[in-house]
Each structure stands twice: as structure tokens, then as C-alpha cells.
Design an enzyme around this catalytic site. Structure first.
Site, PDB file in Angstrom:
ATOM      1  N   THR A 124      -3.025  11.501   3.663  1.00 36.48           N
ATOM      2  CA  THR A 124      -2.694  11.883   5.353  1.00 36.48           C
ATOM      3  C   THR A 124      -3.570  13.382   5.343  1.00 36.48           C
ATOM      4  OG1 THR A 124      -1.015  13.249   4.566  1.00 36.48           O
ATOM      5  CG2 THR A 124      -0.303  11.032   5.583  1.00 36.48           C
ATOM      6  N   GLN A 172       5.290   3.250  12.387  1.00 36.45           N
ATOM      7  CA  GLN A 172       5.749   4.197  12.129  1.00 36.45           C
ATOM      8  C   GLN A 172       6.931   3.125  11.829  1.00 36.45           C
ATOM      9  OE1 GLN A 172       6.250   7.319  11.511  1.00 36.45           O
ATOM     10  NE2 GLN A 172       5.688   8.293  13.254  1.00 36.45           N
ATOM     11  N   GLU A 175       0.561   5.361   0.646  1.00 32.71           N
ATOM     12  CA  GLU A 175       1.343   6.582   0.743  1.00 32.71           C
ATOM     13  C   GLU A 175       1.136   8.276   0.829  1.00 32.71           C
ATOM     14  OE1 GLU A 175       0.655   6.377   5.774  1.00 32.71           O
ATOM     15  OE2 GLU A 175       1.232   8.718   6.000  1.00 32.71           O
ATOM     16  N   SER A 178       0.701  -1.258   0.173  1.00 31.21           N
ATOM     17  CA  SER A 178       0.033   0.008   0.108  1.00 31.21           C
ATOM     18  C   SER A 178       1.114   1.178  -0.416  1.00 31.21           C
ATOM     19  CB  SER A 178      -0.795  -0.508   1.209  1.00 31.21           C
ATOM     20  OG  SER A 178      -0.185  -0.313   2.529  1.00 31.21           O
ATOM     21  N   ALA A 230      -1.712  18.272  10.382  1.00 33.45           N
ATOM     22  CA  ALA A 230      -1.990  18.719  12.446  1.00 33.45           C
ATOM     23  C   ALA A 230      -3.267  19.222  12.285  1.00 33.45           C
ATOM     24  CB  ALA A 230      -0.843  18.877  12.286  1.00 33.45           C
ATOM     25  N   HIS A 240       3.374  -1.336   3.577  1.00 28.09           N
ATOM     26  CA  HIS A 240       3.095   0.632   3.753  1.00 28.09           C
ATOM     27  C   HIS A 240       3.877   0.821   3.502  1.00 28.09           C
ATOM     28  CE1 HIS A 240      -0.239   3.802   4.223  1.00 28.09           C
ATOM     29  NE2 HIS A 240       0.940   4.161   4.740  1.00 28.09           N
ATOM     30  N   PHE A 261      13.715  14.446  11.616  1.00 27.60           N
ATOM     31  CA  PHE A 261      12.341  13.984  11.817  1.00 27.60           C
ATOM     32  C   PHE A 261      11.800  13.311  12.958  1.00 27.60           C
ATOM     33  CE2 PHE A 261       8.818  11.669   9.910  1.00 27.60           C
ATOM     34  CZ  PHE A 261       7.128  12.544  10.902  1.00 27.60           C
ATOM     35  N   ARG A 266       6.353  10.780  -4.502  1.00 28.65           N
ATOM     36  CA  ARG A 266       7.003  10.642  -4.591  1.00 28.65           C
ATOM     37  C   ARG A 266       7.018   8.990  -5.427  1.00 28.65           C
ATOM     38  NH1 ARG A 266      11.622  14.835  -5.142  1.00 28.65           N
ATOM     39  NH2 ARG A 266      11.068  16.191  -4.074  1.00 28.65           N
ATOM     40  N   HIS A 274       5.829   5.059  21.109  1.00 28.13           N
ATOM     41  CA  HIS A 274       5.438   5.507  20.425  1.00 28.13           C
ATOM     42  C   HIS A 274       6.295   6.762  22.403  1.00 28.13           C
ATOM     43  CE1 HIS A 274       2.798  10.075  20.973  1.00 28.13           C
ATOM     44  NE2 HIS A 274       2.966   9.247  19.748  1.00 28.13           N
ATOM     45  N   ASP A 300      -1.242  14.788  16.646  1.00 29.57           N
ATOM     46  CA  ASP A 300      -0.059  15.821  17.580  1.00 29.57           C
ATOM     47  C   ASP A 300      -0.902  16.197  17.761  1.00 29.57           C
ATOM     48  OD1 ASP A 300       2.360  13.593  17.160  1.00 29.57           O
ATOM     49  OD2 ASP A 300       2.640  14.340  14.950  1.00 29.57           O
ATOM     50  N   TYR A 341       3.551   1.493  16.890  1.00 28.15           N
ATOM     51  CA  TYR A 341       5.055   2.284  17.447  1.00 28.15           C
ATOM     52  C   TYR A 341       5.733   1.284  17.406  1.00 28.15           C
ATOM     53  CZ  TYR A 341       2.360   6.197  16.301  1.00 28.15           C
ATOM     54  OH  TYR A 341       2.152   6.997  16.467  1.00 28.15           O
TER      55      TYR A 341
HETATM   56  P1  FAD Z   1      -2.572   6.931  19.909  1.00 25.83           P
HETATM   57  O1  FAD Z   1      -2.702   5.429  19.571  1.00 25.83           O
HETATM   58  O2  FAD Z   1      -3.875   7.277  20.431  1.00 25.83           O
HETATM   59  O3  FAD Z   1      -1.218   6.785  21.195  1.00 25.83           O
HETATM   60  C1  FAD Z   1       0.048   6.829  20.888  1.00 25.83           C
HETATM   61  C2  FAD Z   1       0.311   5.981  21.840  1.00 25.83           C
HETATM   62  O4  FAD Z   1       0.496   7.654  22.778  1.00 25.83           O
HETATM   63  C3  FAD Z   1      -0.077   5.216  22.266  1.00 25.83           C
HETATM   64  O5  FAD Z   1       0.252   4.014  22.618  1.00 25.83           O
HETATM   65  C4  FAD Z   1      -0.092   6.134  23.859  1.00 25.83           C
HETATM   66  O6  FAD Z   1       0.057   4.929  24.922  1.00 25.83           O
HETATM   67  C5  FAD Z   1       0.372   6.833  24.291  1.00 25.83           C
HETATM   68  N1  FAD Z   1      -0.490   7.579  24.893  1.00 25.83           N
HETATM   69  C6  FAD Z   1      -1.968   8.377  24.445  1.00 25.83           C
HETATM   70  N2  FAD Z   1      -2.542   9.785  24.723  1.00 25.83           N
HETATM   71  C7  FAD Z   1      -1.756   8.520  26.383  1.00 25.83           C
HETATM   72  C8  FAD Z   1      -1.927   9.792  27.387  1.00 25.83           C
HETATM   73  N3  FAD Z   1      -3.248  10.624  27.814  1.00 25.83           N
HETATM   74  N4  FAD Z   1      -1.430   9.231  28.326  1.00 25.83           N
HETATM   75  C9  FAD Z   1      -0.225   8.650  28.043  1.00 25.83           C
HETATM   76  N5  FAD Z   1       0.359   7.835  26.924  1.00 25.83           N
HETATM   77  C10 FAD Z   1      -0.649   8.211  25.999  1.00 25.83           C
HETATM   78  N6  FAD Z   1      -0.445  12.517  12.074  1.00 25.83           N
HETATM   79  C11 FAD Z   1      -0.971  13.355  11.486  1.00 25.83           C
HETATM   80  O7  FAD Z   1      -1.315  14.122  12.100  1.00 25.83           O
HETATM   81  N7  FAD Z   1      -1.485  12.763  10.334  1.00 25.83           N
HETATM   82  C12 FAD Z   1      -1.445  11.816   9.832  1.00 25.83           C
HETATM   83  O8  FAD Z   1      -2.574  11.753   8.808  1.00 25.83           O
HETATM   84  C13 FAD Z   1      -1.166  11.083  10.200  1.00 25.83           C
HETATM   85  N8  FAD Z   1      -0.541   9.769   9.889  1.00 25.83           N
HETATM   86  C14 FAD Z   1       0.163   8.638  10.265  1.00 25.83           C
HETATM   87  C15 FAD Z   1      -0.129   7.548  10.091  1.00 25.83           C
HETATM   88  C16 FAD Z   1       0.919   6.314  10.670  1.00 25.83           C
HETATM   89  C17 FAD Z   1       0.585   4.881   9.978  1.00 25.83           C
HETATM   90  C18 FAD Z   1       1.306   6.564  11.534  1.00 25.83           C
HETATM   91  C19 FAD Z   1       1.691   5.475  12.891  1.00 25.83           C
HETATM   92  C20 FAD Z   1       1.224   7.905  12.527  1.00 25.83           C
HETATM   93  C21 FAD Z   1       0.413   8.654  11.791  1.00 25.83           C
HETATM   94  N9  FAD Z   1       0.298  10.334  12.172  1.00 25.83           N
HETATM   95  C22 FAD Z   1      -0.146  10.861  11.615  1.00 25.83           C
HETATM   96  C23 FAD Z   1       0.918  10.456  13.648  1.00 25.83           C
HETATM   97  C24 FAD Z   1      -0.211  10.288  14.333  1.00 25.83           C
HETATM   98  O9  FAD Z   1      -1.016  10.821  14.685  1.00 25.83           O
HETATM   99  C25 FAD Z   1       1.064  10.869  15.851  1.00 25.83           C
HETATM  100  O10 FAD Z   1       1.985   9.745  15.957  1.00 25.83           O
HETATM  101  C26 FAD Z   1       0.924  10.855  17.225  1.00 25.83           C
HETATM  102  O11 FAD Z   1       1.385  11.955  18.265  1.00 25.83           O
HETATM  103  C27 FAD Z   1      -0.109   9.849  17.786  1.00 25.83           C
HETATM  104  O12 FAD Z   1      -0.980   9.842  17.013  1.00 25.83           O
HETATM  105  P2  FAD Z   1      -2.004   8.245  17.754  1.00 25.83           P
HETATM  106  O13 FAD Z   1      -3.745   8.009  16.644  1.00 25.83           O
HETATM  107  O14 FAD Z   1      -0.416   7.566  16.484  1.00 25.83           O
HETATM  108  O15 FAD Z   1      -2.469   7.802  18.861  1.00 25.83           O
END
Ligand code: FAD
Length: 305
Positions: free
Chosen positions: A52, A183, A21, A19, A55, A273, A223, A279, A156, A113, A152
Site C-alpha cells: 500500500t 473493499q 496485501e 494475492s 495517505a 485478495h 474502521f 500478519r 464508496h 483519501d 466497493y
Molecule cells: P475512486 O475510484 O476515484 O472514487 C471512489 C468513489 O468515489 C467512486 O465510486 C465515485 O463514485 C466517488 N467519487 C469520486 N470522486 C467523486 C466526486 N468528485 N464527487 C462524487 N463522487 C466521487 N488508500 C490509500 O491511501 N493507499 C492505498 O494503498 C490504498 N489501497 C486501497 C486498496 C483497495 C483494494 C481499496 C478498495 C482501497 C484502497 N485505499 C487506499 C483506499 C482508497 O484510497 C479510498 O477508498 C479513497 O477514498 C477512494 O479511492 P479510489 O481510488 O477508490 O477512488
């Protein structure tokens, strides 16, 4: 010699699925580049392509426009990324609905984020979904969607330990996620260990490795530091001195990514993925190495044989 460990077996392409992205373009020039990339990668018949979401939902319209165009003008199946940063539940629900009305059947559900930037404390919207798991639940309740989530391999950065991290992945699966996409990472042992941890925790969905071909090593290193991905010393050495030599940089990058993917194939991984960065060249080359080819290339190959 080490680099010839992975000779291409003719049957690999039948077992491997990919796939791709993309990110939504910001201007006409980027739009043209994205469509060149889509056109070049489409014949490789990816399982889906994902787009994607910026933010704080900043690219909602551009994500929707890109997904809509993919649906209208290509044979590809798009997946829309969505985050729930700084949005009330009803707003997030409305976006899910909007995508569904466009014809979207696949989502990549993410918390996102913090609007103030990576590394600042995340505060959910007072009336919002708190994390990726809650967003998955909202999507499951809204319709029959295929829902991917993040994972992750190096945990994470906000997770205090692996147990907390895996627990969040488990909650996402319990709420309806059917695939995790990782990731990016450069050490396959870390990925393998993470998958083992997840399996021990009773998580059985596919955990698809996210592969980032290194288009620009300096940017990737910066990054990686922000998102907690390790850049091994051997990787830095491969790109040493190539900052002003884009051609060699690209050749090295495709060799590195192919080596990583072929090693994962050897370890039994079947789905990949690719973070394309809009690119095509590096991804196309790596796909070729693992036997994912356009029909035209296959036909030319058989004619020559
Ligand atoms: P979650 O899965 O909800 O949490 C991530 C981790 O943080 C968890 O493991 C958890 O243990 C910890 N955590 C969460 N909440 C808390 C808390 N309150 N206290 C303590 N620990 C906590 N970002 C974008 O903006 N747009 C995108 O399109 C995008 N696409 C992505 C695609 C992929 C495949 C990946 C891996 C990342 C992507 N991201 C994107 C980045 C992602 O938004 C960030 O990594 C963000 O910080 C975490 O989002 P998540 O859904 O993984 O979080």
C-alpha cells in the site's frame, strides 16, 4: 450442521488463486514482522503481493523500498499501490516512472483519501489527476502495466448511489484497468449483488473479493464505520467478550474468514485478495482450508497418506 456445509474438496486448491496485501513498515520492529510474514506466505505462491501507499503519498519511499526488497529477495511479483492525492500530474508521472525503473509491472491505482482524513471533502490538486480513473489512464499511457483498481460492494461513501459508483468503476475499466479488488465486506450477498450490477453495466473484468481476517474486532468495527462497510450483528456476536482473549479471538477469526471464503468458492469465486495486516497466521490458515498449500505441506501430506 451448518459449519460442515463446506467440506474441502481436494481440487479446490487448483481452481483458487490468492494475492496478499501488505503495508510498508514504519520501523525496524515492523519491518522484521513484515519479513517474517512474507517468508511464511511466499511458499503459497500468490499470484502477486501488493504494497500500500500512505495517505497523501506519505509512504512513497517506504512503499518503493518494500517493493524493491520483494523484487530482489523473493520470488514474488509485487504490485505497487499508488494514489494521486495532493500531487500534480508531473509528480505522479515521476512516481510511476520511478516504480517502473525499479522493475514494477503491476499497479493498484487509487485516488486516495483526502489529506484531512476520511469523511472530509476530497479536492483534487489543481493540476492533478481527479480520481482513480484518471490515474489509470496515466499508467496506461506510461507503459505496459497490469493495473488493478478498487471496487466497493457497499458503494464508496462518497458515491451518492450505486449507479454513480459503478459508473466510476466503468471509467476505470475503459481507461485500462484489468482487475478490481474490493473493499473488505462481511456479507457475501452484497458482493454478489455488486458483481451483478457491474456485469449489467458491461464491466467484465474480474472483481476480486478483498478478505479481511479480523485480527482485532474492535479496530475492524471502528474502521468499517468510517469506510462504509457493514458489520453484521452475527459477526459482532461471534467476537463478543473476546477482547482480552487473543487466542480464542484468533481461532474465531480464522473460522469466520474461512467460512466466508468457502462460501464464495461455492458461489464460483476463484480469486481472493487478502488484507494481511502484515500478519501471516490467519491468512495462512484460511489458505490451507481452501487447498492453497506450500509444496512442503503437500509433500508431507502425500508421505503420510
Ligand atoms: P475512486 O475510484 O476515484 O472514487 C471512489 C468513489 O468515489 C467512486 O465510486 C465515485 O463514485 C466517488 N467519487 C469520486 N470522486 C467523486 C466526486 N468528485 N464527487 C462524487 N463522487 C466521487 N488508500 C490509500 O491511501 N493507499 C492505498 O494503498 C490504498 N489501497 C486501497 C486498496 C483497495 C483494494 C481499496 C478498495 C482501497 C484502497 N485505499 C487506499 C483506499 C482508497 O484510497 C479510498 O477508498 C479513497 O477514498 C477512494 O479511492 P479510489 O481510488 O477508490 O477512488
Amino acid at each position: 450442521m451448518n459449519q460442515f456445509r463446506f467440506s474441502r474438496r481436494p481440487d479446490i486448491g487448483d481452481k483458487v488463486r490468492v494475492s496478499f496485501e501488505f503495508f510498508p513498515p514504519k520501523n525496524d520492529e515492523m519491518e522484521a514482522r513484515l519479513w517474517d510474514t512474507v517468508t511464511r506466505l511466499e511458499p503459497l505462491k500468490p499470484k502477486f503481493v501488493s504494497v500500500t501507499y500512505g495517505a497523501g503519498g506519505s509512504t512513497r519511499e517506504r512503499t518503493a523500498r518494500t517493493v524493491g526488497r520483494i523484487l530482489k529477495e523473493t520470488s514474488l511479483t509485487p504490485a505497487a499501490h499508488m494514489t494521486c492525492v495532493d500531487a500534480a500530474r508531473h509528480q505522479v508521472d515521476a512516481v510511476i516512472q520511478e516504480f517502473a525503473e525499479l522493475g514494477v509491472k503491476r499497479f493498484v491505482a487509487l485516488r486516495g483519501d483526502p489529506a484531512a482524513g476520511v469523511g472530509t471533502a476530497y479536492r483534487p490538486h489543481a493540476d492533478g489527476y481527479a480520481n482513480g480513473a484518471e490515474l489509470v489512464g496515466a499508467m496506461r499511457d506510461a507503459g505496459d502495466f497490469d493495473i488493478s483498481v478498487s471496487a466497493y460492494p457497499e458503494k464508496h461513501p462518497e458515491s451518492p448511489d450505486f449507479a454513480t459508483d459503478i459508473d466510476m468503476l466503468k471509467r476505470k475499466v475503459d481507461n485500462g484497468a484489468t482487475r478490481a479488488i474490493t473493499q473488505f465486506f462481511f456479507d457475501n450477498d452484497l458482493y454478489e449483488r455488486y458483481v451483478e450490477r457491474a456485469r449489467r453495466a458491461g464491466i467484465y473484468i474480474p472483481i476480486v473479493p478483498g478478505i479481511l481476517p479480523v485480527h482485532n474486532f474492535t479496530q475492524v468495527a471502528n474502521f468499517s464505520a468510517r469506510c462504509g462497510a457493514l458489520v453484521p450483528a452475527w459477526l459482532a456476536e461471534r467476537f463478543e467478550g473476546l477482547q482480552n482473549d487473543p487466542q480464542t479471538h484468533a481461532l474465531v477469526a480464522s473460522a469466520v474468514a474461512a467460512e466466508q471464503v468457502l462460501d464464495l468458492v461455492e458461489r464460483g469465486v476463484g480469486d481472493f485478495h487478502f488484507y494481511t495486516m502484515n500478519r501471516a497466521d490467519l491468512v495462512f490458515a484460511v489458505c490451507h482450508m481452501i487447498g492453497i498449500r506450500s509444496h512442503e505441506a503437500e509433500a508431507a501430506g502425500s508421505a503420510a497418506a
